[in-house]
Design an enzyme around this catalytic site. Structure first.
Site, short mmCIF file in Angstrom:
data_model
loop_
_atom_site.label_atom_id
_atom_site.label_comp_id
_atom_site.label_asym_id
_atom_site.label_seq_id
_atom_site.Cartn_x
_atom_site.Cartn_y
_atom_site.Cartn_z
N HIS A 184 0.78 -1.23 0.00
CA HIS A 184 0.00 0.00 0.00
C HIS A 184 0.81 1.29 0.00
O HIS A 184 0.28 2.36 -0.25
CB HIS A 184 -0.94 0.00 1.21
CG HIS A 184 -2.24 0.66 0.96
ND1 HIS A 184 -2.37 1.80 0.19
CD2 HIS A 184 -3.49 0.36 1.37
CE1 HIS A 184 -3.64 2.17 0.15
NE2 HIS A 184 -4.34 1.30 0.86
N TYR A 215 -12.76 6.42 9.97
CA TYR A 215 -11.87 6.88 8.89
C TYR A 215 -12.51 6.50 7.56
O TYR A 215 -12.84 5.33 7.34
CB TYR A 215 -10.53 6.14 9.04
CG TYR A 215 -9.45 6.51 8.04
CD1 TYR A 215 -8.37 7.28 8.43
CD2 TYR A 215 -9.51 6.07 6.72
CE1 TYR A 215 -7.36 7.60 7.53
CE2 TYR A 215 -8.52 6.40 5.81
CZ TYR A 215 -7.44 7.15 6.22
OH TYR A 215 -6.45 7.48 5.33
N THR A 269 -4.26 10.72 -0.36
CA THR A 269 -5.56 10.63 0.32
C THR A 269 -5.68 11.69 1.39
O THR A 269 -4.69 12.26 1.83
CB THR A 269 -5.74 9.26 1.02
OG1 THR A 269 -4.71 9.13 2.01
CG2 THR A 269 -5.68 8.12 0.04
#
Length: 472
Positions: A159, A275, A288
């Site tokens: 990620h 979140y 993000t």
């Protein structure tokens, strides 16, 4: 790929790579994707993969589970790397994996929705893509393409270099090109010709001493414990989707996020810091920002709904909560979020050696509900209505809190939502299947609350008479 030094991981960018690294039955291979200056055809790649599968040689000692080093803790991997992989054949083979375009696993398992337990199989399929056997994915690579024995496939992506939409976009392009442009012959082979002179893929060579094998086993034990603790559930909702939500005149993302809040409240009896990932790709290098989607407005709505207040009051509170959610999402997308800003202040405070009780408190709060929507059809590559067989499950991630949930959802066409729900078996308060059922019920309850009323012919007169009294 990653370069692990004893100080820290760093992200390495290669200009280009002309091969992939392939793992099959405990052996590692280099598969060149070019020959005589041109890219191999799909049929040639198929032939090369067949050669790997036909290769009978066994793995050398320590080779089969070597990938576990990338799955365990980082410091033992950095130390093992320095001791056992910094020269000779091991360094050459490790370099080969790290400089490959990406990693491919030819997995001996079969996955997909099949047999007597399609739902359970879907859970297993997703869990397998997330972590496999903990040694048959190379977790330091940007991504591992996993192809199962029965032809099902998917990705396990690291990620730190990119967010989910990047991989979703790439994978959608790959799947669409494969299905609608390249295609297969009736016998199931890739279309195209094979050059007779292709050299076979080469085995990577290793010399892994007993001490290094022990380190591999230790990393595997650490990773296995983590993987076994992941409770992962895939929930396809096929009864309704974006179409029904839009009829309620509410943003589909706000609708699903508030449903998640309702489900969580019913599941745990409380609200929690939530979140939701929002993209900031309107900005160069944008990644993000966080939408904190548990708001005082969403809590007020849920308390009213669960407290049995009137339908009208609840509808009004729901619309207020949905508007607040959309406002927060727009702010996050356009640089008005708070979380990356706070993180920057934290980095600066560390650099200046200043202690900030406020930052310490804010950044140590746990996200017990971590959510994200996977975008689909970012480019209109094909049409779901006419090709429902190409429906995707989407993807998912593990929970970020020991006692929390990870929820990834993908909105497919007008009538389907797929969710991936994760938590930890070791937490007695969480259960992915139970939470999945709570989410589905919450979505249904909200649809019922917000759906436009259908006029009932038998009540038409009554309504009329009520109206006339009001008019008076």
């Amino acid at each position: 790929g990653f370069r692990t030094t004893l100080m820290k991981d760093s992200l390495i960018h290669w200009q280009d790579s002309e091969y992939v690294a392939v793992f099959h039955r405990g052996r590692y291979f280099r598969l060149w994707l070019y020959h005589a200056g041109r890219m191999l055809s799909p049929r040639e790649i198929e032939q090369q993969i067949q050669r790997i599968m036909d290769n009978p040689s066994p793995p050398v000692p320590g080779e089969a589970k070597l990938g576990a080093l990338t799955a365990g803790d980082r410091i033992p991997w950095a130390q093992a790397r320095k001791e056992f992989f910094s020269s000779g054949v091991n360094k050459r083979s490790l370099d080969c994996i790290e400089k490959a375009a990406f990693f491919v696993t030819l997995d001996d398992d079969e996955q997909g929705m099949r047999g007597d337990d399609p739902a359970g199989n879907l859970d297993r399929y997703a869990k397998s893509l997330l972590h496999g056997k903990c040694y048959d994915r190379w977790f330091d690579k940007s991504f591992t393409v996993v192809v199962y024995k029965n032809g099902k496939n998917g990705l396990s992506a690291e990620h730190s270099w990119a967010d989910a939409p990047i991989m979703a976009h790439v994978w959608e392009y790959v799947m669409t090109t494969d299905s609608f442009q390249l295609g297969y012959t009736e016998e199931g082979h890739c279309k195209g010709d094979v050059a007779s002179s292709l050299p076979p893929p080469t085995r990577l060579t290793w010399d892994i001493p007993a001490e290094c094998q022990e380190r591999i086993e230790r990393s595997l034990a650490v990773a296995q414990a983590l993987a076994d603790d992941v409770d992962f559930h895939v929930l396809p909702i096929q009864e309704f989707g974006k179409g029904a939500i839009k009829k309620c005149k509410i943003s589909p993302d706000a609708f699903i996020q508030i449903a998640l809040q309702l489900a969580y409240y019913r599941n745990r009896g409380t609200f929690s810091l939530t979140y939701e990932a929002s993209m900031t790709r309107l900005f160069r290098e944008g990644r993000t920002e966080t939408v904190r989607s548990c708001t005082s407005e969403s809590c007020a709505f849920i308390r009213a709904l669960e407290g049995g207040e009137s339908k009208e009051a609840c509808r009004h509170l729901f619309r207020t909560a949905a508007e607040k959610h959309q406002h927060l999402y727009r702010m996050a997308m356009t640089g008005g979020g708070i979380d990356r800003h706070l993180f920057c202040l934290y980095i600066v405070s560390k650099y200046l050696g200043e202690e900030s009780p406020f930052l310490n408190k804010v950044l140590s709060e746990t996200w017990r509900l971590s959510t994200s929507q996977t975008p689909l059809q970012q480019v209109e590559l094909f049409d779901f209505v006419n090709h429902p067989e190409y429906t995707t499950c989407g993807g998912g991630f593990g929970p970020v809190a020991d006692d929390g949930y990870g929820v990834s959802y993908i909105i497919i066409g007008e009538n389907m939502i797929n969710l991936h729900i994760s938590c930890k078996h070791s937490c007695p308060q969480t259960d992915s299947h139970k939470f999945g059922a709570d989410i589905k019920k919450a979505l249904e309850d909200l649809l019922e609350l917000m759906s436009p009323e259908k006029p009932d012919p038998s009540k038409a007169e009554l309504n009329h008479s009520k109206k006339s009294k009001k008019d008076l």
